[in-house]
Design a protein around this motif. Structure first.
Motif, PDB file in Angstrom:
ATOM      1  N   MET A 185       0.831  -1.192   0.000  1.00  0.00           N
ATOM      2  CA  MET A 185       0.000   0.000   0.000  1.00  0.00           C
ATOM      3  C   MET A 185       0.871   1.250   0.000  1.00  0.00           C
ATOM      4  O   MET A 185       2.056   1.212   0.318  1.00  0.00           O
ATOM      5  CB  MET A 185      -0.918  -0.016   1.226  1.00  0.00           C
ATOM      6  N   THR A 186       0.266   2.386  -0.364  1.00  0.00           N
ATOM      7  CA  THR A 186       0.980   3.656  -0.404  1.00  0.00           C
ATOM      8  C   THR A 186       0.194   4.720   0.345  1.00  0.00           C
ATOM      9  O   THR A 186      -1.009   4.575   0.601  1.00  0.00           O
ATOM     10  CB  THR A 186       1.199   4.128  -1.845  1.00  0.00           C
ATOM     11  N   LEU A 187       0.873   5.794   0.670  1.00  0.00           N
ATOM     12  CA  LEU A 187       0.228   6.985   1.218  1.00  0.00           C
ATOM     13  C   LEU A 187      -0.160   7.869   0.047  1.00  0.00           C
ATOM     14  O   LEU A 187       0.665   8.151  -0.827  1.00  0.00           O
ATOM     15  CB  LEU A 187       1.189   7.722   2.155  1.00  0.00           C
ATOM     16  N   ASN A 188      -1.417   8.297  -0.006  1.00  0.00           N
ATOM     17  CA  ASN A 188      -1.856   9.124  -1.117  1.00  0.00           C
ATOM     18  C   ASN A 188      -1.174  10.497  -1.063  1.00  0.00           C
ATOM     19  O   ASN A 188      -1.104  11.129  -0.022  1.00  0.00           O
ATOM     20  CB  ASN A 188      -3.370   9.310  -1.081  1.00  0.00           C
ATOM     21  N   THR A 189      -0.656  10.927  -2.196  1.00  0.00           N
ATOM     22  CA  THR A 189      -0.109  12.275  -2.320  1.00  0.00           C
ATOM     23  C   THR A 189      -0.829  12.973  -3.463  1.00  0.00           C
ATOM     24  O   THR A 189      -1.208  12.342  -4.451  1.00  0.00           O
ATOM     25  CB  THR A 189       1.401  12.251  -2.604  1.00  0.00           C
ATOM     26  N   PHE A 190      -1.034  14.274  -3.334  1.00  0.00           N
ATOM     27  CA  PHE A 190      -1.799  15.002  -4.350  1.00  0.00           C
ATOM     28  C   PHE A 190      -1.326  16.454  -4.376  1.00  0.00           C
ATOM     29  O   PHE A 190      -0.580  16.907  -3.502  1.00  0.00           O
ATOM     30  CB  PHE A 190      -3.301  14.907  -4.083  1.00  0.00           C
ATOM     31  N   ALA A 191      -1.779  17.193  -5.366  1.00  0.00           N
ATOM     32  CA  ALA A 191      -1.311  18.561  -5.584  1.00  0.00           C
ATOM     33  C   ALA A 191      -1.548  19.436  -4.359  1.00  0.00           C
ATOM     34  O   ALA A 191      -2.664  19.481  -3.814  1.00  0.00           O
ATOM     35  CB  ALA A 191      -2.018  19.158  -6.793  1.00  0.00           C
ATOM     36  N   LEU A 192      -0.485  20.133  -3.924  1.00  0.00           N
ATOM     37  CA  LEU A 192      -0.526  21.083  -2.814  1.00  0.00           C
ATOM     38  C   LEU A 192      -0.970  20.459  -1.496  1.00  0.00           C
ATOM     39  O   LEU A 192      -1.506  21.125  -0.624  1.00  0.00           O
ATOM     40  CB  LEU A 192      -1.429  22.269  -3.160  1.00  0.00           C
ATOM     41  N   SER A 193      -0.733  19.151  -1.352  1.00  0.00           N
ATOM     42  CA  SER A 193      -1.040  18.498  -0.077  1.00  0.00           C
ATOM     43  C   SER A 193      -0.011  18.854   0.986  1.00  0.00           C
ATOM     44  O   SER A 193      -0.291  18.772   2.184  1.00  0.00           O
ATOM     45  CB  SER A 193      -1.081  16.974  -0.244  1.00  0.00           C
ATOM     46  N   GLY A 194       1.190  19.215   0.542  1.00  0.00           N
ATOM     47  CA  GLY A 194       2.260  19.501   1.484  1.00  0.00           C
ATOM     48  C   GLY A 194       2.863  18.251   2.094  1.00  0.00           C
ATOM     49  O   GLY A 194       3.714  18.336   2.984  1.00  0.00           O
ATOM     50  N   ILE A 195       2.472  17.083   1.622  1.00  0.00           N
ATOM     51  CA  ILE A 195       2.938  15.814   2.189  1.00  0.00           C
ATOM     52  C   ILE A 195       4.308  15.451   1.633  1.00  0.00           C
ATOM     53  O   ILE A 195       4.533  15.504   0.424  1.00  0.00           O
ATOM     54  CB  ILE A 195       1.926  14.685   1.888  1.00  0.00           C
ATOM     55  N   LYS A 196       5.210  15.090   2.534  1.00  0.00           N
ATOM     56  CA  LYS A 196       6.544  14.645   2.158  1.00  0.00           C
ATOM     57  C   LYS A 196       6.835  13.302   2.808  1.00  0.00           C
ATOM     58  O   LYS A 196       6.411  13.048   3.940  1.00  0.00           O
ATOM     59  CB  LYS A 196       7.590  15.675   2.582  1.00  0.00           C
ATOM     60  N   ILE A 197       7.559  12.455   2.078  1.00  0.00           N
ATOM     61  CA  ILE A 197       7.869  11.101   2.558  1.00  0.00           C
ATOM     62  C   ILE A 197       9.373  10.885   2.472  1.00  0.00           C
ATOM     63  O   ILE A 197       9.987  11.170   1.439  1.00  0.00           O
ATOM     64  CB  ILE A 197       7.127  10.037   1.725  1.00  0.00           C
ATOM     65  N   SER A 198       9.948  10.405   3.563  1.00  0.00           N
ATOM     66  CA  SER A 198      11.369  10.062   3.538  1.00  0.00           C
ATOM     67  C   SER A 198      11.492   8.574   3.237  1.00  0.00           C
ATOM     68  O   SER A 198      10.950   7.734   3.937  1.00  0.00           O
ATOM     69  CB  SER A 198      12.022  10.381   4.888  1.00  0.00           C
ATOM     70  N   GLY A 199      12.180   8.234   2.162  1.00  0.00           N
ATOM     71  CA  GLY A 199      12.278   6.837   1.761  1.00  0.00           C
ATOM     72  C   GLY A 199      11.169   6.457   0.806  1.00  0.00           C
ATOM     73  O   GLY A 199      10.481   7.302   0.227  1.00  0.00           O
ATOM     74  N   ALA A 200      10.978   5.160   0.635  1.00  0.00           N
ATOM     75  CA  ALA A 200       9.979   4.644  -0.313  1.00  0.00           C
ATOM     76  C   ALA A 200       8.561   4.840   0.213  1.00  0.00           C
ATOM     77  O   ALA A 200       8.294   4.701   1.409  1.00  0.00           O
ATOM     78  CB  ALA A 200      10.230   3.170  -0.580  1.00  0.00           C
ATOM     79  N   ASN A 201       7.667   5.167  -0.709  1.00  0.00           N
ATOM     80  CA  ASN A 201       6.249   5.287  -0.359  1.00  0.00           C
ATOM     81  C   ASN A 201       5.612   3.903  -0.447  1.00  0.00           C
ATOM     82  O   ASN A 201       4.878   3.583  -1.378  1.00  0.00           O
ATOM     83  CB  ASN A 201       5.558   6.263  -1.304  1.00  0.00           C
ATOM     84  N   GLN A 202       5.894   3.077   0.550  1.00  0.00           N
ATOM     85  CA  GLN A 202       5.384   1.708   0.589  1.00  0.00           C
ATOM     86  C   GLN A 202       5.115   1.299   2.033  1.00  0.00           C
ATOM     87  O   GLN A 202       5.867   1.654   2.941  1.00  0.00           O
ATOM     88  CB  GLN A 202       6.398   0.730  -0.017  1.00  0.00           C
TER      89      GLN A 202
END
Length: 414
Positions: A185-202
């Motif tokens: 599974m992944t964390l949903n990211t979308f335009a201007l969400s401000g979400i950042k992920i360190s490492g793989a999105n898994q």
């Protein structure tokens, strides 16, 4: 001889019980096949890149639901078989989500899947293990394309206490709408969400637990906790009240709040509040929605799912960082004027105050319209036709005009 007779009697009795259990297992079984013909067109009105995403596909869904064996604990087995194939993908117009992408940037000709679910029932409690389609405030499987999103895991639902529904689950893999394989599974990211992920999105672990309690015939309250490992933790509450106002009249209040924080590999920090008020009179329904995002990021939810947000609609989720949005919605059921099976919906949403950093605040709006008809009688009974139209405009991304035409037919086999 006596021992032999006794052994034969025991064997006969055991066989009889087994056959009876098997008979109940089969007698209560259900089977159906659904055919979906899906045309999808998304026209990007401006900007560089692909001008249009346009595909046409045919899908089939075979659903088998067994009954339960006899005894204190009843056992059963469900199955979901899916098949999708391409009718048209045009030149350079792939990417609609109807079909599996190929390495050339187009779409594969066909894809299929088989999901099995073992189940056990005790009193008013049901345990399912295997392929799952879920719909609760913590997670919602998406079914807005050709084939549905299916998770792999375990779910326990209990209704043993009057008025209380408890729900808990563990998921480790997902088979997305345009895939034939299970994956992390992944964390949903979308335009201007401000979400950042360190490492793989898994992530290969999603846990949730909660429930809904019916306080009265007109009022219910719910709470859910969920955790996408390494990505986010979330507490969500909701309150739904339906006030009868007289003959064929009611006023519904739907309040939702979710608090999401990071779980190690992301910067998730979001508070999502939503409210939907709906007045219904005979076949008419008029709704007004409000949604507010606060915190350092936009809303958090598992990639590809339908989030529990009042302003999550056909194209947008109106859940960017600091976004405030409103919705006006109108529904009409033509059964109230003698045309059962025909329904209409239209809505308009506008959002602003989106954090764009040094740039001016982001703004967006969307208008949706659905019209659907399901044949009620005759040889074409259960044949459904739906047209979904949407227009989305904003000041930070590409404008979109979209049309979806879905023709479906469900045939009961058992």
């Amino acid at each position: 001889m006596k021992r032999t007779s006794l052994a034969l009697a025991v064997a006969a009795g055991t066989l009889g019980v087994s056959l009876m259990a098997q008979a109940e297992f089969i007698k209560a079984s259900k089977a159906s096949i659904e055919a979906r013909n899906f045309y999808f067109s998304r026209d990007f009105r401006d900007g560089a890149g692909q001008a249009k995403s346009e595909e046409w596909a045919q899908g089939f869904l075979l659903r088998l639901e067994s009954g339960y064996t006899d005894g204190t604990v009843g056992f059963g087995l469900d199955a979901l078989g899916t098949l999708g194939f391409k009718l048209d993908s045009g030149g350079g117009t792939a990417g609609s989500g109807l079909l599996v992408p190929d390495r050339s940037g187009g779409s594969q000709d066909s894809y299929s899947g088989l999901g099995l679910t073992a189940k056990a029932n005790v009193a008013e409690s049901l345990l399912k293990v295997g392929a799952l389609q879920l719909k609760n405030p913590a997670i919602g499987s998406s079914d807005s394309r050709l084939l549905p999103q299916v998770f792999r895991g375990a779910q326990l639902v209990s209704k043993d206490i009057a008025g209380l529904t408890l729900d808990a689950g563990y998921l480790d893999e997902v088979n997305n709408r345009n895939s034939s394989d299970y994956e992390d599974m992944t964390l949903n990211t979308f335009a201007l969400s401000g979400i950042k992920i360190s490492g793989a999105n898994q992530s290969n672990e999603f846990l949730y637990g909660g429930g809904t309690y019916k306080l009265s015939d007109s009022l219910s309250a719910g709470y859910y906790y969920s955790n996408l490992e390494e990505m986010y933790k979330q507490h969500s509450v909701n309150l739904v009240h339906v006030l009868p106002l007289g003959d064929k009249q009611s006023f519904k209040t739907d309040l939702r709040f979710a608090r999401s924080t990071d779980d190690g590999s992301s910067n998730i920090d979001n508070k999502a509040f939503g409210a939907m008020f709906t007045y219904a009179l005979s076949g008419h329904s008029l709704g007004l929605g409000y949604q507010k995002m606060s915190g350092d990021t936009g809303a958090a939810y598992v990639g590809g799912t339908d989030p529990y947000l009042v302003n999550y609609v056909q194209i947008g989720n109106f859940a960017a960082k600091d976004e405030t949005s409103w919705q006006a919605r109108y529904d009409f059921n033509f059964a109230s004027v003698g045309i059962p099976g025909l329904t209409f919906m239209t809505r308009y949403l506008t959002g602003d105050n989106i954090d764009r950093g040094a740039a001016s605040d982001g703004k967006e709006w969307e208008r949706d319209m659905d019209i659907a008809y399901v044949v009620q009688n005759g040889p074409l009974k259960n044949l459904g036709v739906k047209w979904r139209n949407a227009t989305m405009r904003n000041n930070f991304g590409r404008d979109i005009d979209e049309n979806r035409l879905i023709v479906s037919y469900t045939l009961s086999l058992l």
